[in-house]
Design a protein around this motif. Structure first.
Motif, PDB file in Angstrom:
ATOM      1  N   ILE A 167       1.046  -1.091   0.045  1.00 55.85           N
ATOM      2  CA  ILE A 167       0.050  -0.148  -0.072  1.00 55.85           C
ATOM      3  C   ILE A 167       0.978   1.114  -0.034  1.00 55.85           C
ATOM      4  CG2 ILE A 167      -2.008   1.316   1.244  1.00 55.85           C
ATOM      5  CD1 ILE A 167      -2.422  -1.312   2.716  1.00 55.85           C
ATOM      6  N   PRO A 168       1.026   1.955  -1.208  1.00 59.80           N
ATOM      7  CA  PRO A 168       1.867   2.909  -0.961  1.00 59.80           C
ATOM      8  C   PRO A 168       1.129   4.165  -0.345  1.00 59.80           C
ATOM      9  CG  PRO A 168       1.099   2.572  -3.466  1.00 59.80           C
ATOM     10  CD  PRO A 168       0.501   1.743  -2.464  1.00 59.80           C
ATOM     11  N   PRO A 169       1.773   5.410  -0.283  1.00 60.84           N
ATOM     12  CA  PRO A 169       1.115   6.563   0.374  1.00 60.84           C
ATOM     13  C   PRO A 169       0.173   6.950  -0.694  1.00 60.84           C
ATOM     14  CG  PRO A 169       3.386   6.917   0.367  1.00 60.84           C
ATOM     15  CD  PRO A 169       3.399   5.714  -0.440  1.00 60.84           C
ATOM     16  N   PHE A 170      -0.848   7.516  -0.182  1.00 58.64           N
ATOM     17  CA  PHE A 170      -2.008   8.334  -1.110  1.00 58.64           C
ATOM     18  C   PHE A 170      -1.354   9.485  -1.752  1.00 58.64           C
ATOM     19  CE2 PHE A 170      -5.136  11.232  -2.386  1.00 58.64           C
ATOM     20  CZ  PHE A 170      -6.108  10.177  -3.204  1.00 58.64           C
ATOM     21  N   PHE A 171      -1.364   9.638  -2.982  1.00 54.71           N
ATOM     22  CA  PHE A 171      -1.074  10.908  -3.905  1.00 54.71           C
ATOM     23  C   PHE A 171      -2.445  11.390  -4.790  1.00 54.71           C
ATOM     24  CE2 PHE A 171       3.020   8.334  -3.552  1.00 54.71           C
ATOM     25  CZ  PHE A 171       3.592   9.324  -2.655  1.00 54.71           C
ATOM     26  N   ASP A 172      -2.424  12.558  -4.734  1.00 55.52           N
ATOM     27  CA  ASP A 172      -3.742  13.016  -5.579  1.00 55.52           C
ATOM     28  C   ASP A 172      -3.263  12.528  -7.103  1.00 55.52           C
ATOM     29  OD1 ASP A 172      -5.432  14.237  -3.856  1.00 55.52           O
ATOM     30  OD2 ASP A 172      -4.001  15.803  -3.619  1.00 55.52           O
ATOM     31  N   ASP A 173      -2.009  12.831  -7.457  1.00 55.51           N
ATOM     32  CA  ASP A 173      -1.654  12.388  -8.738  1.00 55.51           C
ATOM     33  C   ASP A 173      -0.986  10.800  -8.626  1.00 55.51           C
ATOM     34  OD1 ASP A 173      -0.417  12.195 -11.163  1.00 55.51           O
ATOM     35  OD2 ASP A 173       0.982  13.426 -10.962  1.00 55.51           O
ATOM     36  N   PRO A 174      -1.830  10.119  -9.365  1.00 55.27           N
ATOM     37  CA  PRO A 174      -1.181   8.575  -9.267  1.00 55.27           C
ATOM     38  C   PRO A 174       0.000   8.161  -9.804  1.00 55.27           C
ATOM     39  CG  PRO A 174      -3.113   8.968 -10.800  1.00 55.27           C
ATOM     40  CD  PRO A 174      -2.905  10.057 -10.131  1.00 55.27           C
ATOM     41  N   MET A 203      -1.493  -4.663  -5.948  1.00 52.58           N
ATOM     42  CA  MET A 203      -1.228  -3.151  -5.661  1.00 52.58           C
ATOM     43  C   MET A 203      -1.903  -2.428  -6.511  1.00 52.58           C
ATOM     44  SD  MET A 203       2.766  -3.287  -7.545  1.00 52.58           S
ATOM     45  CE  MET A 203       3.015  -3.302  -9.063  1.00 52.58           C
ATOM     46  N   GLY A 204      -2.257  -1.079  -6.000  1.00 53.44           N
ATOM     47  CA  GLY A 204      -3.190  -0.407  -7.073  1.00 53.44           C
ATOM     48  C   GLY A 204      -4.544  -0.400  -6.303  1.00 53.44           C
ATOM     49  N   MET A 205      -5.095   1.058  -6.150  1.00 48.70           N
ATOM     50  CA  MET A 205      -6.376   1.136  -5.390  1.00 48.70           C
ATOM     51  C   MET A 205      -7.189   2.034  -6.226  1.00 48.70           C
ATOM     52  SD  MET A 205      -4.928   1.281  -1.406  1.00 48.70           S
ATOM     53  CE  MET A 205      -6.043   2.267  -0.438  1.00 48.70           C
ATOM     54  N   SER A 206      -8.468   2.553  -6.006  1.00 47.37           N
ATOM     55  CA  SER A 206      -9.356   3.242  -6.712  1.00 47.37           C
ATOM     56  C   SER A 206      -8.437   4.366  -7.530  1.00 47.37           C
ATOM     57  CB  SER A 206     -10.330   3.931  -5.877  1.00 47.37           C
ATOM     58  OG  SER A 206     -11.369   3.137  -5.355  1.00 47.37           O
ATOM     59  N   ASN A 207      -7.673   5.061  -6.755  1.00 48.29           N
ATOM     60  CA  ASN A 207      -6.937   6.340  -7.403  1.00 48.29           C
ATOM     61  C   ASN A 207      -5.712   6.078  -8.215  1.00 48.29           C
ATOM     62  OD1 ASN A 207      -6.748   9.135  -7.379  1.00 48.29           O
ATOM     63  ND2 ASN A 207      -4.962   9.132  -6.346  1.00 48.29           N
ATOM     64  N   ASP A 208      -5.316   4.724  -8.188  1.00 47.78           N
ATOM     65  CA  ASP A 208      -4.031   4.447  -8.929  1.00 47.78           C
ATOM     66  C   ASP A 208      -3.902   3.119  -9.600  1.00 47.78           C
ATOM     67  OD1 ASP A 208      -3.571   3.096  -6.670  1.00 47.78           O
ATOM     68  OD2 ASP A 208      -2.227   4.368  -5.655  1.00 47.78           O
ATOM     69  N   TYR A 209      -5.079   2.301  -9.636  1.00 48.67           N
ATOM     70  CA  TYR A 209      -5.054   1.071 -10.227  1.00 48.67           C
ATOM     71  C   TYR A 209      -4.529   0.725 -11.569  1.00 48.67           C
ATOM     72  CZ  TYR A 209      -9.468   1.841 -12.473  1.00 48.67           C
ATOM     73  OH  TYR A 209     -10.558   2.352 -13.177  1.00 48.67           O
TER      74      TYR A 209
END
Ligand SMILES: *Cc1c(COP(=O)(O)O)cnc(C)c1O
Length: 234
Positions: A167-174, A203-209
């Protein structure tokens, strides 16, 4: 109301499957090697059923107790994955409930799961969770401890290692998450060269899959983009 939900969920799911396909094409990857984990944590059973009716085949839950109540509402037609942190005292129930546990991050937890899998007469599929960012998550094995942990798991007869999760940090920019995904893939390549099975990269969630798929994800864990914002955080 239910019909409204059903349409929303079905449409969101369709969009995501379409995006997954586009990312696979873009990265010249085999679509069969990419699975969508529909993250249903905090989502009420009725809406989870709507997602399954709309084609979700693998559900991801963060909490053992919450998952149990949902799993009891189904009868074996879907796969359940544990994606959240697992405490040792819940290991037995986790082995009973989950097809794949994504969050194994210590030899102690692995040993506990192995013991319960042995008692149940099964081989439990697991992923080892890797922590790539100090500040962001408490959970996950440090990269420097990873080979020791993988070796320990390899000696546990009732666990079957399938790969790694992060789980990487959350970034607005994937795009900013890309180096983390790439790093996990590199780590998996090294582990594979040492003989460890690395079939799966979760790896990868809604914002960055989409970025995660470009970097080699075989499992993306998507909740918000399917069900909307969660009403509470866990
Ligand atoms: C909640 C959660 C997800 C899904 O996150 P979304 O941003 O809602 O897609 C994925 N992985 C883990 C480990 C989670 O806890």
């Amino acid at each position: 109301m239910l019909r409204f939900y059903a349409m929303e969920i079905a449409e969101a799911l369709k969009n995501i499957l379409e995006n997954i396909k586009c990312s696979a094409v873009k990265a010249d990857r085999d679509l069969d090697k990419i699975k969508l984990i529909t993250v249903s944590k905090t989502i009420e059973l009725q809406r989870v059923i709507e997602a399954v009716n709309a084609g979700a085949t693998i559900l991801g839950e963060s909490r053992v107790q919450e998952a149990r109540s949902k799993i009891e509402g189904f009868n074996g037609e879907v796969e359940w994955h544990l994606i959240g942190n697992l405490q040792k005292n819940k290991a037995r129930t986790a082995v009973e409930l989950f097809d794949l546990i994504h969050s194994v991050d210590s030899a102690e937890l692995a040993a506990e799961l192995n013991k319960h899998a042995k008692n149940a007469g099964i081989v439990q599929d697991i992923l080892v969770q890797v922590k790539l960012s100090e500040e962001y998550t408490k959970h996950g094995a440090d990269e420097k401890d990873l080979m020791v942990l993988l070796n320990a798991v390899a000696g546990m007869e009732n666990l079957r290692l399938q790969g790694l999760m992060t789980i990487p940090p959350f970034f607005d920019d994937p795009e900013e998450a890309r180096p983390y995904f790439r790093k996990l893939r590199k780590i998996a390549e090294r582990a594979s060269a040492q003989g460890f099975t690395m079939n799966e990269l979760s790896m990868g969630m809604s914002n960055d899959y989409e970025v995660a798929i470009e970097e080699g994800a075989t499992m993306v864990r998507v909740g918000t983009a399917i069900f909307g914002a969660r009403k509470y955080k866990i």
